[in-house]
Design a protein around this motif. Structure first.
Motif, PDB file in Angstrom:
ATOM      1  N   TYR A 164      32.847  44.366  54.396  1.00 34.13           N
ATOM      2  CA  TYR A 164      33.493  43.992  53.367  1.00 34.13           C
ATOM      3  C   TYR A 164      33.234  42.620  52.649  1.00 34.13           C
ATOM      4  O   TYR A 164      31.695  42.495  52.846  1.00 34.13           O
ATOM      5  CB  TYR A 164      34.532  43.828  54.092  1.00 34.13           C
ATOM      6  N   LEU A 220      35.582  42.841  42.936  1.00 32.65           N
ATOM      7  CA  LEU A 220      35.510  41.875  43.373  1.00 32.65           C
ATOM      8  C   LEU A 220      35.941  41.150  42.165  1.00 32.65           C
ATOM      9  O   LEU A 220      36.176  40.557  41.454  1.00 32.65           O
ATOM     10  CB  LEU A 220      34.658  41.192  44.438  1.00 32.65           C
ATOM     11  N   LYS A 236      37.818  49.782  50.929  1.00 34.11           N
ATOM     12  CA  LYS A 236      38.649  49.720  51.447  1.00 34.11           C
ATOM     13  C   LYS A 236      39.980  51.032  52.338  1.00 34.11           C
ATOM     14  O   LYS A 236      40.279  50.847  53.503  1.00 34.11           O
ATOM     15  CB  LYS A 236      39.651  50.224  50.299  1.00 34.11           C
ATOM     16  N   GLU A 307      42.053  50.165  42.663  1.00 34.61           N
ATOM     17  CA  GLU A 307      41.474  48.445  43.205  1.00 34.61           C
ATOM     18  C   GLU A 307      40.790  48.316  42.296  1.00 34.61           C
ATOM     19  O   GLU A 307      39.501  49.170  41.309  1.00 34.61           O
ATOM     20  CB  GLU A 307      40.772  49.402  45.011  1.00 34.61           C
ATOM     21  N   ASP A 308      40.352  47.294  41.790  1.00 31.19           N
ATOM     22  CA  ASP A 308      39.262  46.738  40.798  1.00 31.19           C
ATOM     23  C   ASP A 308      38.948  47.223  39.600  1.00 31.19           C
ATOM     24  O   ASP A 308      38.546  46.990  39.526  1.00 31.19           O
ATOM     25  CB  ASP A 308      38.218  47.076  41.931  1.00 31.19           C
ATOM     26  N   ASP A 330      46.361  47.595  44.687  1.00 28.86           N
ATOM     27  CA  ASP A 330      45.912  46.437  45.886  1.00 28.86           C
ATOM     28  C   ASP A 330      45.731  44.986  45.248  1.00 28.86           C
ATOM     29  O   ASP A 330      46.218  43.838  46.159  1.00 28.86           O
ATOM     30  CB  ASP A 330      44.974  46.856  46.915  1.00 28.86           C
ATOM     31  N   ASP A 331      44.947  45.036  44.168  1.00 30.02           N
ATOM     32  CA  ASP A 331      44.748  43.036  43.743  1.00 30.02           C
ATOM     33  C   ASP A 331      46.536  43.217  42.661  1.00 30.02           C
ATOM     34  O   ASP A 331      45.639  41.434  43.262  1.00 30.02           O
ATOM     35  CB  ASP A 331      43.650  43.001  42.397  1.00 30.02           C
ATOM     36  N   ASN A 477      36.464  36.411  45.471  1.00 30.42           N
ATOM     37  CA  ASN A 477      35.966  36.068  46.280  1.00 30.42           C
ATOM     38  C   ASN A 477      34.294  37.100  45.541  1.00 30.42           C
ATOM     39  O   ASN A 477      34.309  36.983  44.333  1.00 30.42           O
ATOM     40  CB  ASN A 477      36.235  37.635  46.751  1.00 30.42           C
ATOM     41  N   ASN A 522      42.879  37.718  52.480  1.00 25.15           N
ATOM     42  CA  ASN A 522      42.601  39.046  51.731  1.00 25.15           C
ATOM     43  C   ASN A 522      43.791  39.817  51.591  1.00 25.15           C
ATOM     44  O   ASN A 522      44.462  40.053  52.456  1.00 25.15           O
ATOM     45  CB  ASN A 522      41.212  39.414  52.547  1.00 25.15           C
ATOM     46  N   ASN A 523      43.717  41.234  50.823  1.00 27.37           N
ATOM     47  CA  ASN A 523      44.612  41.694  50.935  1.00 27.37           C
ATOM     48  C   ASN A 523      44.316  42.390  51.706  1.00 27.37           C
ATOM     49  O   ASN A 523      45.890  43.207  52.432  1.00 27.37           O
ATOM     50  CB  ASN A 523      44.724  42.110  50.064  1.00 27.37           C
TER      51      ASN A 523
HETATM   52  C1  LIG Z   1      40.072  41.517  47.806  1.00 22.88           C
HETATM   53  C2  LIG Z   1      39.592  42.126  46.904  1.00 22.88           C
HETATM   54  O1  LIG Z   1      40.815  43.421  46.736  1.00 22.88           O
HETATM   55  C3  LIG Z   1      39.202  41.365  45.735  1.00 22.88           C
HETATM   56  O2  LIG Z   1      38.602  40.566  45.494  1.00 22.88           O
HETATM   57  O3  LIG Z   1      39.111  42.558  44.534  1.00 22.88           O
END
Ligand SMILES: CC(=O)C(=O)O
Ligand SMILES: NC(=O)C1=CN([C@@H]2O[C@H](COP(=O)(O)OP(=O)(O)OC[C@H]3O[C@@H](n4cnc5c(N)ncnc54)[C@H](O)[C@@H]3O)[C@@H](O)[C@H]2O)C=CC1
Ligand SMILES: [Mg+2]
Length: 628
Positions: A164, A220, A236, A307-308, A330-331, A477, A522-523
């Motif tokens: 991860y 990230l 994830k 995600e992202d 998630d973010d 991150n 962290n999520n």
């Molecule tokens: C941890 C996470 O989801 C990010 O850094 O985007």
């Protein structure tokens, strides 16, 4: 490959919803073994629907294995052994080898999963770099999932940074160069007509519980990675399985390939995605909507994890779907929950009421504003203030400085709620973090800016002048983008800081010789439990109240509640228990709101926790299960 083995691989049952661990009575001792063949492992997940079994029958007569794949196959007669155990291990294993047409294809010495984990770990350790370790783990996952997950769980603290953040970031940046084998579903914006058929390749409709999807725009803190975004969806989902026991075969990673604005990728002959600048506007929205509708149609039980996505889409997409389907960003939401849980623990440790907190967000993008929203809700809840007034205790800085009302034209709707009146800030250089800190005197400073070292000694020491225990979370991150390191923060504040970081850090030794654990904020600490709760309750929606309950359940497990110098969030080693408690909180709230479609949810706390526990997938080899 022998044809019977090929058929089994091709038709390997995914296991039914998380219940694959219920072993037939009396066969527990036999769980450790698997049938395998060189280069390719057979999954032995049992299923509740018609499937196989190598569990010994309670009869000595010949019987037919009633599986859809092996219909009519005659099992050899089996002599029961004494003391209720029917087969010796070697009998069972040799039977399995015969059953799958593997005789002669394997060395004779059969090893347990634990022995295999030892070997895999030794191979892992022989890799010199983290990215080589990451590649090794990716291969292991493709070859043998139970072995991969067991190895990971046995060495979670060591391996999490490899599979991860931060190492996965490097793997994503190099996706098209290190590519060996595809995994997941690739949907491309210029082929919308392929969406349904592509999802149809994945699994049977009832077999998917969670779909993780990214469009690869804001991976990230490393930005636009185009089709490489598939790896964040995969990572994830690995965490859903590792941390919360979601069955690995019941998850589906997806990338929405909308082109890329990453010039390095566009110039790269090896790039595997759609070589086109990112498509935006109506075509993008229609593509996302086509995907959501097709996923809902194909996998009506599945919960969608976003995600992202880029800053202009993440919140918008969430707002569009969150009140009609079970989905989660998630973010925005996961990061908000975990950060609020850590802040709650820090506030208790520093004896400040959450309702009185002054907070400064540095980086007001998807994550930053997501966190700000969670904190403002908590302030309102704890103080009785309106949400509007609660927001006045939160200050957001983005790349043009403090967010002011005069910037309205360039702010997204989520940011607008935090815009401050310009006239109150006329005498301050609002582009300077230091000057804003002087003015706000925050208790809490959060970094989600992707700007490494932005929290300088001067900034941190200025903040420390005004509060006893400065709460400072550099969350960007991967590790190299953190706004400060824990070591510096402890040094600059004479050990007074309460900190948690976005990627893992080693403990810091303070001047008094104490080792201070650094919580990973962290999520990943919270989303697996939220997903587990959503899946098991078959929640129709993921509501704000469910997230509030998830956050409380997480905050209640913070080691800092017992010792003010301990970590602000539970340790990664405890992650399964943490997920269980978070899931229980989500399920209870889903029931309360009438959104749980699952009918058999126990009421009592202990019963509910046990009900969750037995449904969590474990990394072990299963005997194939006889069907009555
Ligand atoms: C941890 C996470 O989801 C990010 O850094 O985007
Ligand atoms: N620890 C965790 O669980 C999570 C951490 N993150 C991290 O947070 C960071 C941001 O992620 P997202 O919010 O998704 O990205 P984003 O692109 O939506 O947000 C970043 C924001 O920082 C702003 N920014 C850029 N330069 C700045 C500067 N000099 N000063 C102040 N603000 C500046 C950008 O304008 C943007 O609004 C990433 O590094 C990501 O890895 C994100 C989600 C979860
Ligand atoms: Mg993310």
């Amino acid at each position: 490959m022998p044809s019977s083995a090929a058929a089994i691989l091709a038709n390997s049952p995914g296991g039914s919803r998380l219940k694959a661990n219920s072993a037939p009575p009396g066969v527990d001792e036999l769980d450790h073994y698997a049938v395998y063949m060189p280069g390719s492992w057979i999954r032995l997940y049992s299923a509740d629907r018609p499937s196989y079994s190598l569990a010994p029958p309670d009869t000595t007569t010949r019987e037919t294995v009633s599986s859809p794949l092996k219909r009519g196959y005659e099992r050899p007669p089996i002599q029961p052994l004494a003391q209720g155990r029917y087969w010796s291990e070697s009998m069972l294993l040799n039977y399995e080898r015969r059953e799958f047409g593997l005789r002669g294809l394997l060395p004779s010495n059969i090893q347990t999963l634990d022995q295999q984990v030892k070997r895999a770990y030794q191979q892992y350790q022989s890799k010199q770099t983290d990215i080589n370790k990451n590649t090794f783990m990716t291969s292991l996952k493709m070859q043998n999932e139970p072995l991969y997950y067991k190895t990971l769980l046995m060495h979670l603290k060591e391996m999490l940074p490899v599979i991860y953040t931060p190492t996965e970031g490097t793997a994503i940046e190099n996706y098209s160069r290190v590519f060996r084998r595809p995994e997941g579903i690739f949907l491309t914006i210029n082929q919308p007509e392929e969406i349904e058929a592509s999802l149809g390749q994945a699994a049977s409709p009832e077999d998917i519980d969670i779909v993780a999807v990214s469009d690869g725009e804001q991976i990230l803190g490393i930005g636009d990675q185009g089709v490489g975004g598939i790896l964040i969806s995969i990572a994830k989902l690995v965490l859903y399985t590792t941390c919360a026991g979601i069955h690995p075969s019941r998850t589906l990673p997806v990338v929405l390939d909308c082109g890329t604005n990453n010039q390095n990728l566009l110039n790269d002959d090896f790039y595997l995605g759609y070589k086109h600048p990112r498509v935006r506007g109506e075509q993008y929205d229609a593509f996302v909507d086509n995907f959501v509708q097709a996923a809902r149609k194909r996998f009506p039980n599945a919960f969608i994890h976003f995600e992202d996505f880029g800053v202009h889409n993440a919140r918008r997409i969430l707002d569009r779907y969150m009140s009609s389907i079970p989905c989660f960003n998630d973010d925005v939401q996961g990061t908000g929950c975990v950060t609020l849980a850590a802040i709650t623990a820090a506030a208790r440790a520093s004896k400040v009421n959450v309702g009185d907190l002054r907070c400064l967000m540095y980086g007001a993008g998807t994550a930053g504003v997501g966190i700000a929203d969670q904190i403002s809700d908590a302030i309102a809840l704890n103080s009785g203030k309106s949400k509007e007034d609660a927001k006045k205790q939160i200050y957001c800085i983005d790349k043009d400085g403090l967010i002011l009302q005069s910037m309205e034209g360039s702010l997204n709707p989520a940011q607008k709620g935090y815009a401050r009146p310009d006239k109150e800030w006329q005498d301050t250089n609002t582009k300077s973090l230091l000057d804003v800190v002087k003015q706000v005197k925050p208790h809490v400073l959060i970094g989600t800016s992707t700007q490494p070292k932005a929290f300088t000694k001067e900034v941190v020491q200025e903040m420390s002048k005004h509060v006893d225990r400065p709460i400072i979370f550099p969350l960007s991150n991967p590790t190299r983008l953190h706004e400060a390191t824990p070591k510096d923060l402890f040094e600059w504040t004479d050990g007074r800081v309460l900190t948690a970081t976005g990627s893992p850090f080693d403990p810091v030794e303070t001047k008094d010789g104490k080792q201070r654990e650094i919580a990973e904020c962290n999520n990943s600490v919270v989303f697996p439990g939220i997903g587990l709760g959503a899946v098991l309750s078959r929640a129709k929606l993921i509501t704000t109240a469910m997230l509030v309950e998830a956050t409380k359940a997480l905050a209640d497990q913070a080691p800092a509640l017992k010792d003010p110098d301990a970590a602000l969030l539970p340790d990664v080693e405890d992650v399964r228990e943490v997920s269980l408690k978070v899931a229980a909180a989500v399920i209870k709230q889903a029931v309360k709101e009438g959104l749980a479609q699952e009918k058999d949810i126990p009421n009592e706390k202990e019963d509910l926790e046990e009900w969750i526990r037995v449904q969590m997938w474990k990394a072990e080899y299963r005997p194939l299960k006889k069907v009555a």
